[in-house]
Design an enzyme around this catalytic site. Structure first.
Site, PDB file in Angstrom:
ATOM      1  N   GLU A 226       6.866  -3.294  -3.341  1.00  0.00           N
ATOM      2  CA  GLU A 226       5.667  -2.444  -3.286  1.00  0.00           C
ATOM      3  C   GLU A 226       5.374  -2.212  -1.813  1.00  0.00           C
ATOM      4  O   GLU A 226       4.796  -3.067  -1.140  1.00  0.00           O
ATOM      5  CB  GLU A 226       4.492  -3.159  -3.976  1.00  0.00           C
ATOM      6  CG  GLU A 226       4.682  -3.395  -5.459  1.00  0.00           C
ATOM      7  CD  GLU A 226       4.480  -2.137  -6.293  1.00  0.00           C
ATOM      8  OE1 GLU A 226       3.905  -1.158  -5.785  1.00  0.00           O
ATOM      9  OE2 GLU A 226       4.923  -2.129  -7.456  1.00  0.00           O
ATOM     10  N   CYS A 260      -3.041   0.566   1.077  1.00  0.00           N
ATOM     11  CA  CYS A 260      -1.689   1.150   1.016  1.00  0.00           C
ATOM     12  C   CYS A 260      -1.707   2.585   0.500  1.00  0.00           C
ATOM     13  O   CYS A 260      -0.894   3.396   0.898  1.00  0.00           O
ATOM     14  CB  CYS A 260      -0.771   0.290   0.176  1.00  0.00           C
ATOM     15  SG  CYS A 260      -1.396   0.044  -1.487  1.00  0.00           S
TER      16      CYS A 260
HETATM   17  P1  NAD Z   1       4.014  -7.239   6.039  1.00  0.00           P
HETATM   18  O1  NAD Z   1       5.235  -6.606   5.546  1.00  0.00           O
HETATM   19  O2  NAD Z   1       3.856  -7.504   7.488  1.00  0.00           O
HETATM   20  O3  NAD Z   1       3.776  -8.660   5.317  1.00  0.00           O
HETATM   21  C1  NAD Z   1       3.826  -8.834   3.921  1.00  0.00           C
HETATM   22  C2  NAD Z   1       4.245 -10.243   3.587  1.00  0.00           C
HETATM   23  O4  NAD Z   1       5.555 -10.496   4.111  1.00  0.00           O
HETATM   24  C3  NAD Z   1       3.344 -11.331   4.150  1.00  0.00           C
HETATM   25  O5  NAD Z   1       3.150 -12.309   3.143  1.00  0.00           O
HETATM   26  C4  NAD Z   1       4.126 -11.877   5.316  1.00  0.00           C
HETATM   27  O6  NAD Z   1       3.888 -13.245   5.551  1.00  0.00           O
HETATM   28  C5  NAD Z   1       5.567 -11.664   4.909  1.00  0.00           C
HETATM   29  N1  NAD Z   1       6.444 -11.404   6.045  1.00  0.00           N
HETATM   30  C6  NAD Z   1       6.140 -10.736   7.186  1.00  0.00           C
HETATM   31  N2  NAD Z   1       7.211 -10.668   8.003  1.00  0.00           N
HETATM   32  C7  NAD Z   1       8.225 -11.313   7.364  1.00  0.00           C
HETATM   33  C8  NAD Z   1       9.596 -11.573   7.692  1.00  0.00           C
HETATM   34  N3  NAD Z   1      10.126 -11.179   8.830  1.00  0.00           N
HETATM   35  N4  NAD Z   1      10.329 -12.252   6.787  1.00  0.00           N
HETATM   36  C9  NAD Z   1       9.795 -12.649   5.613  1.00  0.00           C
HETATM   37  N5  NAD Z   1       8.503 -12.437   5.263  1.00  0.00           N
HETATM   38  C10 NAD Z   1       7.737 -11.786   6.117  1.00  0.00           C
HETATM   39  O7  NAD Z   1       2.836  -6.320   5.471  1.00  0.00           O
HETATM   40  P2  NAD Z   1       1.297  -6.450   5.690  1.00  0.00           P
HETATM   41  O8  NAD Z   1       0.986  -6.196   7.118  1.00  0.00           O
HETATM   42  O9  NAD Z   1       0.790  -7.715   5.071  1.00  0.00           O
HETATM   43  O10 NAD Z   1       0.745  -5.251   4.800  1.00  0.00           O
HETATM   44  C11 NAD Z   1       0.653  -3.960   5.245  1.00  0.00           C
HETATM   45  C12 NAD Z   1       1.768  -3.108   4.687  1.00  0.00           C
HETATM   46  O11 NAD Z   1       1.902  -3.329   3.301  1.00  0.00           O
HETATM   47  C13 NAD Z   1       1.493  -1.622   4.806  1.00  0.00           C
HETATM   48  O12 NAD Z   1       2.693  -0.964   5.103  1.00  0.00           O
HETATM   49  C14 NAD Z   1       1.010  -1.231   3.438  1.00  0.00           C
HETATM   50  O13 NAD Z   1       1.158   0.122   3.121  1.00  0.00           O
HETATM   51  C15 NAD Z   1       1.840  -2.103   2.587  1.00  0.00           C
HETATM   52  N6  NAD Z   1       1.158  -2.339   1.323  1.00  0.00           N
HETATM   53  C16 NAD Z   1       1.716  -1.860   0.186  1.00  0.00           C
HETATM   54  C17 NAD Z   1       1.063  -2.052  -1.017  1.00  0.00           C
HETATM   55  C18 NAD Z   1       1.621  -1.548  -2.315  1.00  0.00           C
HETATM   56  O14 NAD Z   1       1.137  -1.979  -3.361  1.00  0.00           O
HETATM   57  N7  NAD Z   1       2.603  -0.670  -2.332  1.00  0.00           N
HETATM   58  C19 NAD Z   1      -0.147  -2.732  -1.049  1.00  0.00           C
HETATM   59  C20 NAD Z   1      -0.668  -3.203   0.143  1.00  0.00           C
HETATM   60  C21 NAD Z   1       0.003  -3.016   1.322  1.00  0.00           C
END
Ligand code: NAD
Length: 471
Positions: A226, A260
């Site tokens: 997602e 998002c």
């Molecule tokens: P992110 O990708 O930075 O982090 C998401 C999760 O991944 C966190 O739990 C984090 O700890 C983990 N993570 C981060 N870097 C990692 C790595 N290198 N290896 C493994 N795990 C890692 O995203 P965010 O900043 O938490 O959220 C914002 C983004 O998420 C935006 O792009 C937004 O559009 C998207 N988003 C999508 C939805 C959806 O339902 N489609 C919902 C909310 C947010």
């Protein structure tokens, strides 16, 4: 009077008591023991989750305020109630969904049993994002529990109060063998991802989505991603502008734009832009008062890093409305940017803040061309009264979902799956779709043993012959 109030302190850090390997082994043992499979157990878990939402309402609000300065109404409207509704529906329907389905039979299988079983995958990892830290962890959890899996939940480290709350309190409402919370950021999650899971459900950025997909590929683990991206909002001259502006600004400004499916930017012609701006100032004042920076209804930006990134998008020359910010409180006033070029930084990455650029296009065809020249968005918003304009977009663009004459609410519309396509993700959930996401559809054929069936089968057995081919 909740079960854990006396022991919980959301300020206090919680640490993992098990290593990634131990967490996964523990979870697998619970699944293999068969504990998660009965409907009675699944329903009890779903009810436990509902109880957590009800009994811990106050603490959830406190945690969301601490992490994001989220107003109580937004906690209720955009997080807890969405999950609670999904839960109530799932508790009622899960028995029906879990029953083996009997597809229509062809003549050749008339005497046989033909079934589709819904098997739980096994050990499921759910990784959540920080922006809706309850909705995006507990939302997928509903489907995973209903499908009878053993679950490890990894909340985002950037919403620590909520992550701690889930680790300390939610675990008291669910079975401790079949549900665990694993905390941590990049380092801990990278270690966790080395383990073998039976399903991974990830919510977050497209960049990290790629990392998750690669880690999953090592074990051929099926995955739902997602993800995010830039969701456009097209405004046609046929629309009632006051309503359109209100609905776009609401979707843009809830959670301070950290949504998002927030409309990322507006596409419209110059006349529409002028009308939109006339209404926008009034609406922003209506929502947040004369000085939005003082409003308790506007959330804060999650971290200093995210705040700095957003402030850099605000080129004073482009500001039509807003443009103010407070670094110590990490608050940015609702900001509308005009005369923006598609090459400006604000248009080259997902904004994820209360900043709305307007891109001038001549007409709907040019807007469609603009959208199709970029990655497939998670959401597409069309504001048009004219049905032929609505259909033009529906038939000529691809996006995770579409809302016509509204923003964001397609996500909470019952019986609509939610998910992305292309760079905005793969797979979907919510309601029955959530149950199906976390279930493997196992095809089962129960062959009839009568002599009649054996006679019809005789054509398949050697020795082969031309006569048998023609039967
Ligand atoms: P992110 O990708 O930075 O982090 C998401 C999760 O991944 C966190 O739990 C984090 O700890 C983990 N993570 C981060 N870097 C990692 C790595 N290198 N290896 C493994 N795990 C890692 O995203 P965010 O900043 O938490 O959220 C914002 C983004 O998420 C935006 O792009 C937004 O559009 C998207 N988003 C999508 C939805 C959806 O339902 N489609 C919902 C909310 C947010």
């Amino acid at each position: 009077n909740n079960a854990w109030e006396s022991v919980i302190n959301i300020e206090e850090e919680v640490s993992n008591k098990k290593s990634p390997k131990e967490v996964v082994e523990f979870s697998r043992k619970a699944f293999t023991a068969g504990k998660t499979k009965s409907l009675k157990f699944r329903k009890a878990q779903l009810k436990g989750l509902l109880k957590f939402l009800e009994e811990c309402k106050g603490d959830i609000e406190k945690a969301l305020y601490k992490d994001l300065r989220k107003h109580k109404q937004e906690c209720h409207m955009c997080e807890t109630e969405v999950v609670a509704n999904d839960l109530r529906h799932t508790i009622m329907e899960v028995a029906k969904w879990a029953n083996p389905q009997k597809p229509q039979k062809r003549l050749v299988n008339l005497l046989d049993g033909v079934y589709r079983y819904n098997d739980p995958y096994g050990v499921v990892l759910i990784i959540g994002a920080w922006n809706y830290p309850i909705l995006l962890t507990l939302g997928p959890l509903v489907g995973a529990l209903a499908a009878g899996n053993s679950i490890i939940l990894k909340p985002s480290e950037l919403a620590p109060a909520t992550a701690n709350l889930l680790a300390k309190a939610l675990t008291k409402y669910l079975d401790k063998d079949c549900f665990q919370v694993f905390l941590g950021g990049v380092e801990e999650t990278s270690e966790l991802l080395k383990e073998k899971f039976d399903y991974i459900f990830f919510t977050g950025s497209t960049t990290v989505g790629r990392i998750i997909y690669q880690a999953a590929a090592k074990h051929l683990t099926p995955t739902t991603l997602e993800l995010g991206g830039k969701s456009p909002a097209y405004i046609d001259e046929s629309v009632d502008m006051k309503k359109a502006a209100k609905r776009i600004l609401w979707g843009k400004l809830i959670n301070s734009g950290q949504t998002c499916v927030a409309p990322d930017y507006v596409l419209c012609n110059k006349e529409v832009q002028d009308k939109f701006l006339q209404h926008a100032q009034k609406i922003i004042t209506e929502f947040y008062g004369r000085d939005p920076m003082e409003s308790p209804h506007l959330g804060k930006i999650i971290t200093e890093r995210h705040f700095k990134r957003l402030v850099e998008f605000i080129n004073p020359e482009n500001v039509a409305i807003g443009g103010k910010y407070n670094s110590s409180a990490r608050i940015i006033s609702p900001t509308i940017l005009i005369n923006v070029s598609p090459d400006d930084p604000v248009m080259t990455e997902e904004i994820f803040g209360p900043i709305l650029p307007i891109i001038i296009i001549k007409n709907a065809e040019e807007a469609i061309h603009f959208i199709n020249a970029r990655e497939k968005p998670l959401a597409l918003y069309i504001f048009a009264k004219d049905k032929s304009i609505q259909n033009l977009f529906l038939n000529n663009t691809s996006s995770g979902g579409v809302a016509i004459n509204d923003t964001v609410t397609h996500l909470i519309t019952e019986n609509l799956p939610f998910g992305g396509v292309g760079e905005s993700g793969m797979g979907s959930y919510h309601g029955k779709e959530g149950f199906e996401t976390f279930s493997h559809q196992k095809s089962v054929l129960v062959k009839d043993l009568t002599d009649l069936t054996e006679m019809t089968l005789s054509v398949r057995y050697p020795p082969y012959s031309d006569i048998k081919i023609s039967v």
